[in-house]
Design a protein around this motif. Sequence first.
Motif, mmCIF file in Angstrom:
data_model
loop_
_atom_site.group_PDB
_atom_site.id
_atom_site.type_symbol
_atom_site.label_atom_id
_atom_site.label_comp_id
_atom_site.label_asym_id
_atom_site.label_seq_id
_atom_site.Cartn_x
_atom_site.Cartn_y
_atom_site.Cartn_z
ATOM 1 N N UNK A 55 0.812 -1.220 0.000
ATOM 2 C CA UNK A 55 0.000 0.000 0.000
ATOM 3 C C UNK A 55 0.844 1.269 0.000
ATOM 4 N N UNK A 56 2.133 1.129 0.339
ATOM 5 C CA UNK A 56 2.974 2.321 0.485
ATOM 6 C C UNK A 56 3.772 2.705 -0.736
ATOM 7 N N UNK A 57 3.918 1.796 -1.700
ATOM 8 C CA UNK A 57 4.748 2.107 -2.869
ATOM 9 C C UNK A 57 4.044 3.079 -3.813
ATOM 10 N N UNK A 58 4.862 3.744 -4.621
ATOM 11 C CA UNK A 58 4.334 4.619 -5.665
ATOM 12 C C UNK A 58 4.203 3.799 -6.948
ATOM 13 N N UNK A 59 2.995 3.688 -7.436
ATOM 14 C CA UNK A 59 2.765 2.892 -8.645
ATOM 15 C C UNK A 59 3.165 3.702 -9.877
ATOM 16 N N UNK A 60 3.932 3.089 -10.734
ATOM 17 C CA UNK A 60 4.350 3.714 -11.989
ATOM 18 C C UNK A 60 3.579 3.059 -13.125
ATOM 19 N N UNK A 61 2.996 3.864 -13.969
ATOM 20 C CA UNK A 61 2.211 3.344 -15.082
ATOM 21 C C UNK A 61 3.070 2.450 -15.979
ATOM 22 N N UNK A 62 2.511 1.321 -16.348
ATOM 23 C CA UNK A 62 3.230 0.394 -17.209
ATOM 24 C C UNK A 62 3.998 -0.674 -16.461
ATOM 25 N N UNK A 63 4.075 -0.563 -15.122
ATOM 26 C CA UNK A 63 4.766 -1.563 -14.306
ATOM 27 C C UNK A 63 3.727 -2.464 -13.645
ATOM 28 N N UNK A 64 3.906 -3.768 -13.773
ATOM 29 C CA UNK A 64 3.043 -4.739 -13.106
ATOM 30 C C UNK A 64 3.624 -5.053 -11.735
ATOM 31 N N UNK A 65 2.788 -4.887 -10.704
ATOM 32 C CA UNK A 65 3.217 -5.170 -9.332
ATOM 33 C C UNK A 65 2.546 -6.465 -8.873
ATOM 34 N N UNK A 66 3.393 -7.381 -8.397
ATOM 35 C CA UNK A 66 2.936 -8.732 -8.092
ATOM 36 C C UNK A 66 3.305 -9.124 -6.669
ATOM 37 N N UNK A 67 2.580 -10.121 -6.147
ATOM 38 C CA UNK A 67 2.910 -10.688 -4.836
ATOM 39 C C UNK A 67 2.620 -12.176 -4.841
ATOM 40 N N UNK A 68 3.377 -12.897 -4.037
ATOM 41 C CA UNK A 68 3.182 -14.329 -3.873
ATOM 42 C C UNK A 68 2.064 -14.556 -2.859
ATOM 43 N N UNK A 69 1.152 -15.489 -3.164
ATOM 44 C CA UNK A 69 0.078 -15.829 -2.221
ATOM 45 C C UNK A 69 -0.022 -17.350 -2.122
#
Length: 302
Positions: free
Chosen positions: A68-82
Motif C-alpha cells: 500500500x505504500x509504494x508509488x505505482x508507476x504506469x506500465x509496471x506490473x506489481x505482483x505478490x506471492x500468495x
Amino acid sequence: MKNWPNAVTIKEVGPRDGLQNEKTVVSTEDKIAWINQLSRTGLKHIEITSFVNPKWIPPLADSLEVAQGIERVEGVTYSALVPNLRGLEGALKADLDEVAVFMSATEAHNKKNINKSIDETFPVLKETVDQALQAGKIVRGYLSTVFGCPYEGKTDVKQAVYVAQKLFDMGIHELSVGDTIGVANPAQVYEVLEELLKFVPAEKIAMHFHNTRGTALANVLASLDMGITTFDGALGGLGGCPYAPGASGNLATDDLLYMLHGMGISTGVDQGLMIESAKFIENRIGRPLPSHTLQTVRATCE
C-alpha cells in the motif's frame, strides 16, 4: 545466434524472493524506497512481497504496508506471492496487478515448503486461482525444484511436466520454472524445455535460476536457444529458499542485464539505474551482495 531474440523481459523478484531469506530485516520504509527506485529503471514487472503467514517468512511480515505504500508507476506490473485464499485477501486489499501461486515438483520439498502433498496442494491453489481470476487479477504460477530437490535429488522431468500441466489447467497465464537449489545445467534445461514446450508456448514460460554452482547464466543461454524470452532475477544476487538448505542467491539481475545487453538483446532496463538501486539495498542489507557486476563496481571504486 539465429535463435536469440531481439528483446527479453526481465521480472525483478528481489523484493520478495531476495529479501525473504536475508538475516537482516529491511525496514518497511527502505523496502518501499527500494521498490520505488526499481519502478523507475525501466522494469515492467516487480514482485514486491509475499502474503504468507509472518510466522513462516518473518522478513516479509509487513507485506500489506509495503504494497500500500509504494508509488505505482504506469506500465509496471506489481505482483505478490500468495499461498492460499487468506494470502489472496491481502493482495486484493492492496489491489495488486498480479498474484503468484506456488508449489514444488517434488513431494518432499512441497511438504517441507507448504506442509501438504502435491495432490493436497492442487485444490487449495485451484480455489485461490479461481478467486483471483474472478477478481480480475493475472495469475502466475511458480514451480520449484524442477531440476533438482535438496531431499530427493534430480527431479523426474515427467513429474515436473505433470505438475506444470495441472497449474496451466487451473488458469495461470505464465509458469516460472524454478531451479530452486541451483543444480541445473544447460543439458537439463534443454531436456525440461523440450517437454514443456510440447504443450505450452514459449511465451508462457519464464525461467527462474539460482546461481549456487555458477551455472545460472549458462542456463539462461540454453533457455534463449529454446525460445524463452522471460527471466526472473534478483538484483545483486539476493536471496535463496528458506526450505532448500544450501540454496544461494538468485540469478543476479545486474549480471543478466550485462550479458543480454552485450549480446545486443534489448531489455528496456537502464543498467546504470539498476546498479545504483543494487548499491542502495546492499547498504541496507549490510553485507556485500554476490553479483559479479557489483564486485566489479566495488573494485573500480577502490
